[in-house]
Motif scaffolding. Sequence first.
Motif, PDB file in Angstrom:
ATOM      1  N   THR A  48     -45.044 115.318  39.978  1.00 13.27           N
ATOM      2  CA  THR A  48     -44.261 116.421  40.121  1.00 13.27           C
ATOM      3  C   THR A  48     -45.205 117.712  39.924  1.00 13.27           C
ATOM      4  O   THR A  48     -45.105 118.876  40.757  1.00 13.27           O
ATOM      5  CB  THR A  48     -43.191 116.756  38.889  1.00 13.27           C
ATOM      6  OG1 THR A  48     -42.389 115.745  39.337  1.00 13.27           O
ATOM      7  CG2 THR A  48     -42.586 117.897  39.214  1.00 13.27           C
ATOM      8  N   PHE A  49     -46.313 117.551  39.080  1.00 13.68           N
ATOM      9  CA  PHE A  49     -47.207 118.722  38.615  1.00 13.68           C
ATOM     10  C   PHE A  49     -47.927 118.927  39.940  1.00 13.68           C
ATOM     11  O   PHE A  49     -48.265 120.053  40.450  1.00 13.68           O
ATOM     12  CB  PHE A  49     -47.997 118.054  37.454  1.00 13.68           C
ATOM     13  CG  PHE A  49     -49.263 119.219  37.191  1.00 13.68           C
ATOM     14  CD1 PHE A  49     -49.230 120.355  36.651  1.00 13.68           C
ATOM     15  CD2 PHE A  49     -50.424 118.803  37.426  1.00 13.68           C
ATOM     16  CE1 PHE A  49     -49.927 121.338  36.297  1.00 13.68           C
ATOM     17  CE2 PHE A  49     -51.895 119.484  37.066  1.00 13.68           C
ATOM     18  CZ  PHE A  49     -51.356 120.874  36.464  1.00 13.68           C
ATOM     19  N   ILE A  97     -40.929 128.013  48.601  1.00 18.17           N
ATOM     20  CA  ILE A  97     -40.837 127.644  47.112  1.00 18.17           C
ATOM     21  C   ILE A  97     -39.252 127.125  47.239  1.00 18.17           C
ATOM     22  O   ILE A  97     -39.078 126.132  46.388  1.00 18.17           O
ATOM     23  CB  ILE A  97     -41.195 128.816  46.288  1.00 18.17           C
ATOM     24  CG1 ILE A  97     -42.747 129.138  46.336  1.00 18.17           C
ATOM     25  CG2 ILE A  97     -40.781 128.442  44.795  1.00 18.17           C
ATOM     26  CD1 ILE A  97     -43.139 130.290  45.551  1.00 18.17           C
ATOM     27  N   VAL A  98     -38.155 127.933  47.604  1.00 15.18           N
ATOM     28  CA  VAL A  98     -37.154 127.623  47.308  1.00 15.18           C
ATOM     29  C   VAL A  98     -36.416 126.026  47.767  1.00 15.18           C
ATOM     30  O   VAL A  98     -36.326 125.473  46.905  1.00 15.18           O
ATOM     31  CB  VAL A  98     -36.000 128.758  47.567  1.00 15.18           C
ATOM     32  CG1 VAL A  98     -34.662 128.127  47.654  1.00 15.18           C
ATOM     33  CG2 VAL A  98     -35.994 130.063  47.157  1.00 15.18           C
ATOM     34  N   PRO A  99     -36.934 125.828  49.040  1.00 16.46           N
ATOM     35  CA  PRO A  99     -36.688 124.517  49.433  1.00 16.46           C
ATOM     36  C   PRO A  99     -37.403 123.419  48.639  1.00 16.46           C
ATOM     37  O   PRO A  99     -36.729 122.332  48.361  1.00 16.46           O
ATOM     38  CB  PRO A  99     -36.905 124.367  51.052  1.00 16.46           C
ATOM     39  CG  PRO A  99     -37.573 125.443  51.308  1.00 16.46           C
ATOM     40  CD  PRO A  99     -37.381 126.567  50.167  1.00 16.46           C
ATOM     41  N   PHE A 126     -35.187 120.528  46.493  1.00 16.90           N
ATOM     42  CA  PHE A 126     -35.408 119.069  46.606  1.00 16.90           C
ATOM     43  C   PHE A 126     -36.078 118.079  45.249  1.00 16.90           C
ATOM     44  O   PHE A 126     -35.583 117.220  44.904  1.00 16.90           O
ATOM     45  CB  PHE A 126     -35.799 118.861  47.728  1.00 16.90           C
ATOM     46  CG  PHE A 126     -34.955 119.278  48.971  1.00 16.90           C
ATOM     47  CD1 PHE A 126     -33.998 118.372  49.296  1.00 16.90           C
ATOM     48  CD2 PHE A 126     -35.571 119.974  49.973  1.00 16.90           C
ATOM     49  CE1 PHE A 126     -33.153 118.661  50.518  1.00 16.90           C
ATOM     50  CE2 PHE A 126     -34.866 120.353  51.116  1.00 16.90           C
ATOM     51  CZ  PHE A 126     -33.606 119.590  51.197  1.00 16.90           C
ATOM     52  N   LEU A 127     -37.101 118.986  44.915  1.00 17.52           N
ATOM     53  CA  LEU A 127     -37.849 118.441  43.791  1.00 17.52           C
ATOM     54  C   LEU A 127     -36.858 118.331  42.433  1.00 17.52           C
ATOM     55  O   LEU A 127     -36.891 117.063  41.723  1.00 17.52           O
ATOM     56  CB  LEU A 127     -39.107 119.357  43.280  1.00 17.52           C
ATOM     57  CG  LEU A 127     -39.953 118.793  42.545  1.00 17.52           C
ATOM     58  CD1 LEU A 127     -40.668 117.678  43.119  1.00 17.52           C
ATOM     59  CD2 LEU A 127     -41.115 119.755  42.170  1.00 17.52           C
ATOM     60  N   ILE A 154     -31.427 127.342  40.178  1.00 16.74           N
ATOM     61  CA  ILE A 154     -32.727 127.245  39.320  1.00 16.74           C
ATOM     62  C   ILE A 154     -33.828 127.703  40.335  1.00 16.74           C
ATOM     63  O   ILE A 154     -34.787 128.433  39.965  1.00 16.74           O
ATOM     64  CB  ILE A 154     -32.893 126.134  38.543  1.00 16.74           C
ATOM     65  CG1 ILE A 154     -31.670 126.111  37.352  1.00 16.74           C
ATOM     66  CG2 ILE A 154     -34.210 125.987  38.225  1.00 16.74           C
ATOM     67  CD1 ILE A 154     -31.636 124.701  36.745  1.00 16.74           C
ATOM     68  N   ALA A 155     -33.950 127.007  41.404  1.00 15.02           N
ATOM     69  CA  ALA A 155     -34.652 127.389  42.512  1.00 15.02           C
ATOM     70  C   ALA A 155     -34.885 129.097  42.994  1.00 15.02           C
ATOM     71  O   ALA A 155     -35.762 129.519  43.226  1.00 15.02           O
ATOM     72  CB  ALA A 155     -34.613 126.341  43.735  1.00 15.02           C
TER      73      ALA A 155
END
Length: 276
Positions: free
Chosen positions: A13-14, A39-41, A45-46, A60-61
């Motif tokens: 993830t990092f 960044i948003v998408p 998904f992350l 949050i995204a």
Amino acid sequence: MSIIEFLTQNFSTFLALLATGVFAGILAGLLGVGGGIVIVPVLFFLFQSFGVSPESSMVIATATSLATIVPTSISSIRSHHSKGNVDFDLLKRWAAFILVGVLAGSWLVTRVDGSWFTMLFGVIATLSALNMLFRTGKSALFASLPGKSGQKAMGTSVGLFSSMVGIGGGTISVPLLTLYSYPAHKAVGTAAAIGLIISLPGALTMLLLGTTPSDAPVGTFGLVNLIGFICIVPLTVFFAPVGASLAARLNAAKLKRIFAVVLLITGIRMLVQLAM
């Protein structure tokens, strides 16, 4: 669990967050595309991969993306201002109305179900991709900007819709301005300043007024995830000038079409997930 422990246990993830910062920065400099549209998408998904609901993931995204745009836009404003591409007269006319739209949109994010914003982002991403694919290089539809009332509506709409989906405004304002015969280089430069007007109050509203969802990932305060912010921002700021220098050597038009296809697939995928 502390932030350090989380990153240690979720090293992939990092790396994904670091890659997002690099990619968003390069695209911002290379194609004039705001980092939020990338960044948003990615965050949407992350976060879901950690068991966060799609609704919580989206808000949050959105908030985290707006927070990352603040330092990026400041860096971009300096660069564009040095080239004389920031239209301060337009900003004076639009700023108050952009701010009204931002405050309204940011407040809605803290109060409305996130699925609505997923749908809105999917629609905006899809339309932006189609605009890149089919309208790049086309002639403007109007000879000049509309009157005061029309420009007030434009400024308010840019602030409202951009804040609701976590983008800095360039994705909406640049194609909108160029429809009215506005010079493309000035549209991009002015969009950087619009991004600051959108991102700063938007991120603060979502940080201070947003209620952290019960399933939010670690490091989330209000609706802003600080882990995402810390990982993405330094690389976005660093790689934006790299993208700008690459623009002089690479076929930016071809790369823009490739990105448009990826963005189109992403927007459609978000809409499909919402419908399932």
